[in-house]
Design a protein around this motif. Structure first.
Motif, PDB file in Angstrom:
ATOM      1  N   MET A  34       0.841  -1.181   0.000  1.00 52.41           N
ATOM      2  CA  MET A  34       0.000   0.000   0.000  1.00 52.41           C
ATOM      3  C   MET A  34       0.879   1.234   0.000  1.00 52.41           C
ATOM      4  O   MET A  34       2.060   1.065   0.129  1.00 52.41           O
ATOM      5  CB  MET A  34      -0.762  -0.099   1.312  1.00 52.41           C
ATOM      6  N   TYR A  35       0.568   2.350  -0.271  1.00 54.53           N
ATOM      7  CA  TYR A  35      -0.693   2.449   0.342  1.00 54.53           C
ATOM      8  C   TYR A  35      -1.096   3.905   0.349  1.00 54.53           C
ATOM      9  O   TYR A  35      -0.763   4.641   1.247  1.00 54.53           O
ATOM     10  CB  TYR A  35      -0.658   1.927   1.766  1.00 54.53           C
ATOM     11  N   GLU A  71       5.140   1.952   2.466  1.00 57.23           N
ATOM     12  CA  GLU A  71       5.818   0.686   2.168  1.00 57.23           C
ATOM     13  C   GLU A  71       6.939   0.440   3.184  1.00 57.23           C
ATOM     14  O   GLU A  71       7.113  -0.670   3.680  1.00 57.23           O
ATOM     15  CB  GLU A  71       6.418   0.713   0.752  1.00 57.23           C
ATOM     16  N   GLU A  73       8.494  -5.232   0.200  1.00 52.11           N
ATOM     17  CA  GLU A  73       7.944  -3.934   0.620  1.00 52.11           C
ATOM     18  C   GLU A  73       9.044  -2.865   0.599  1.00 52.11           C
ATOM     19  O   GLU A  73       8.816  -1.728   0.187  1.00 52.11           O
ATOM     20  CB  GLU A  73       7.302  -4.004   2.012  1.00 52.11           C
ATOM     21  N   HIS A 119       9.406  -1.880  -2.906  1.00 52.56           N
ATOM     22  CA  HIS A 119       8.323  -0.980  -3.339  1.00 52.56           C
ATOM     23  C   HIS A 119       8.632   0.455  -2.914  1.00 52.56           C
ATOM     24  O   HIS A 119       8.431   1.392  -3.671  1.00 52.56           O
ATOM     25  CB  HIS A 119       6.980  -1.409  -2.728  1.00 52.56           C
ATOM     26  N   GLU A 149       2.192  -7.580  -4.768  1.00 52.48           N
ATOM     27  CA  GLU A 149       1.126  -7.477  -3.748  1.00 52.48           C
ATOM     28  C   GLU A 149       0.165  -8.656  -3.858  1.00 52.48           C
ATOM     29  O   GLU A 149      -0.401  -9.107  -2.863  1.00 52.48           O
ATOM     30  CB  GLU A 149       0.333  -6.171  -3.887  1.00 52.48           C
TER      31      GLU A 149
END
Ligand SMILES: [Fe+2]
Ligand SMILES: [Fe+2]
Length: 330
Positions: free
Chosen positions: A1-2, A63, A93, A96, A176
């Motif tokens: 996310m987010y 993230e 994450e 990301h 994800e």
């Protein structure tokens, strides 16, 4: 996310676009309407740039902070397989965050500046990461619900009008989707396990359900950014539309697990073809956003400590680059 469609203002207000050149604005909007991608060197209204910097950096921060609640369980994962999956997920994450900081940098802001905004508490990140992970089932609930909500939010962002953000989202969404499935798999194992494991899964759903609905941000009526973001095709759906999709998608999954969604008002509206759900506690949401959630202080303290611990790496990399730069110039 987010991305959360939050209300805080950073940079110039959206009204600043009024001062931009009208002809250029019209040409810009025509490109957006024709589904062309806007690239870093293209002209763009300042308010478009500021909206994207706010949204992408908030997404990047989420993230990075989102690594903390799950990272907390790496050493306690119940098997070697679960541990390796969780390490891979937490690492994703971090990746990301890295893509997203890079995408934000194409808009003319530096990563150091963005990280400073996070660590000083000026920037927001998703409210969901200010809740604690009390049991292993929470790792399942996060994957299922939090990454599930993230996908709902992020798939439309693959078609965002800003090229670097849209392209980053394509890979992020693939990852994800793996995160969501691994979370659901944990929930499934627990729901089909012993009575104690089922209780653990239900308890995690009870605690994560409402914060997950809050992830979509304030209701449309209170969301000051939505109209502009939809017109500029940064967002394709409003907060409430995405929240509804999430509820409709997730409730049958909870039924399959044999778990109860903790909402006595939840019901299927056959006429409308959607689930109706109860009132979200926006007071709790606003408290968490203001820094008064269960873990806000702990999360920021951990990020600050990690930043300090990495200082020598940044300094060494800068010294190395300077040495090579000087050699090349000589
Ligand atoms: Fe992510
Ligand atoms: Fe994820």
């Amino acid at each position: 996310m987010y991305t959360q469609g939050l209300n805080e203002q950073t940079g110039r207000p959206v009204a600043a676009e009024a001062t931009e050149d009208e002809a250029r604005l019209r040409a810009f909007q025509a490109r957006i309407d024709a589904e062309e991608k806007i690239e870093p060197k293209d002209w763009m209204p300042d308010a478009y740039r500021q909206t994207l910097i706010r949204q992408i950096s908030q997404h990047a921060h989420s993230e990075i902070v989102g690594m903390l609640p799950e990272g907390n369980w790496i050493t306690r994962a119940p098997s070697l397989m679960r541990k390796s999956i969780l390490i891979a997920k937490v690492q994703d994450e971090g990746g990301h965050g890295a893509y997203l900081y890079s995408a934000a940098e194409t808009l003319g802001v530096s990563r150091a500046e963005l990280i400073d905004q996070l660590l000083s508490g000026r920037a927001k990140y998703s409210s969901i990461f200010n809740y604690p992970t009390l049991s292993w089932a929470d790792v399942g609930a996060i994957g299922w619900l939090v990454d599930g909500a993230a996908i709902m939010n992020q798939i439309p962002l693959c078609r965002c009008s800003y090229g670097p953000y849209a392209r980053a989202m394509i890979r992020i969404c693939k990852e994800e989707s793996f995160h969501q499935r691994q979370g659901y798999d944990i929930m499934l194992k627990l729901a089909r396990g012993t009575a104690a494991q089922r209780r653990m899964a239900q308890d995690a759903l009870d605690r994560w359900w409402w914060p997950s609905l809050m992830m979509f941000g304030p209701p449309d009526a209170a969301s000051m950014h939505t109209a502009h973001s939809v017109r500029w095709k940064i967002k394709r759906f409003t907060n409430d539309e995405l929240r509804q999709k999430f509820v409709d998608f997730t409730v049958p999954q909870a039924k399959f697990l044999g778990l109860n969604v903790p909402d006595p008002a939840l019901r299927w509206d056959a006429e409308a073809g959607m689930h109706r759900y109860g009132e979200i506690d926006w007071t709790e949401f606003n408290q968490v956003l203001k820094g008064h959630g269960p873990c806000n202080r702990e999360r920021l303290a951990e990020r600050r400590a990690a930043h300090e611990d990495g200082r020598w790496v940044r300094e060494a990399a800068a010294a190395h680059a300077a040495k090579h730069g000087a050699r090349a110039a000589a």
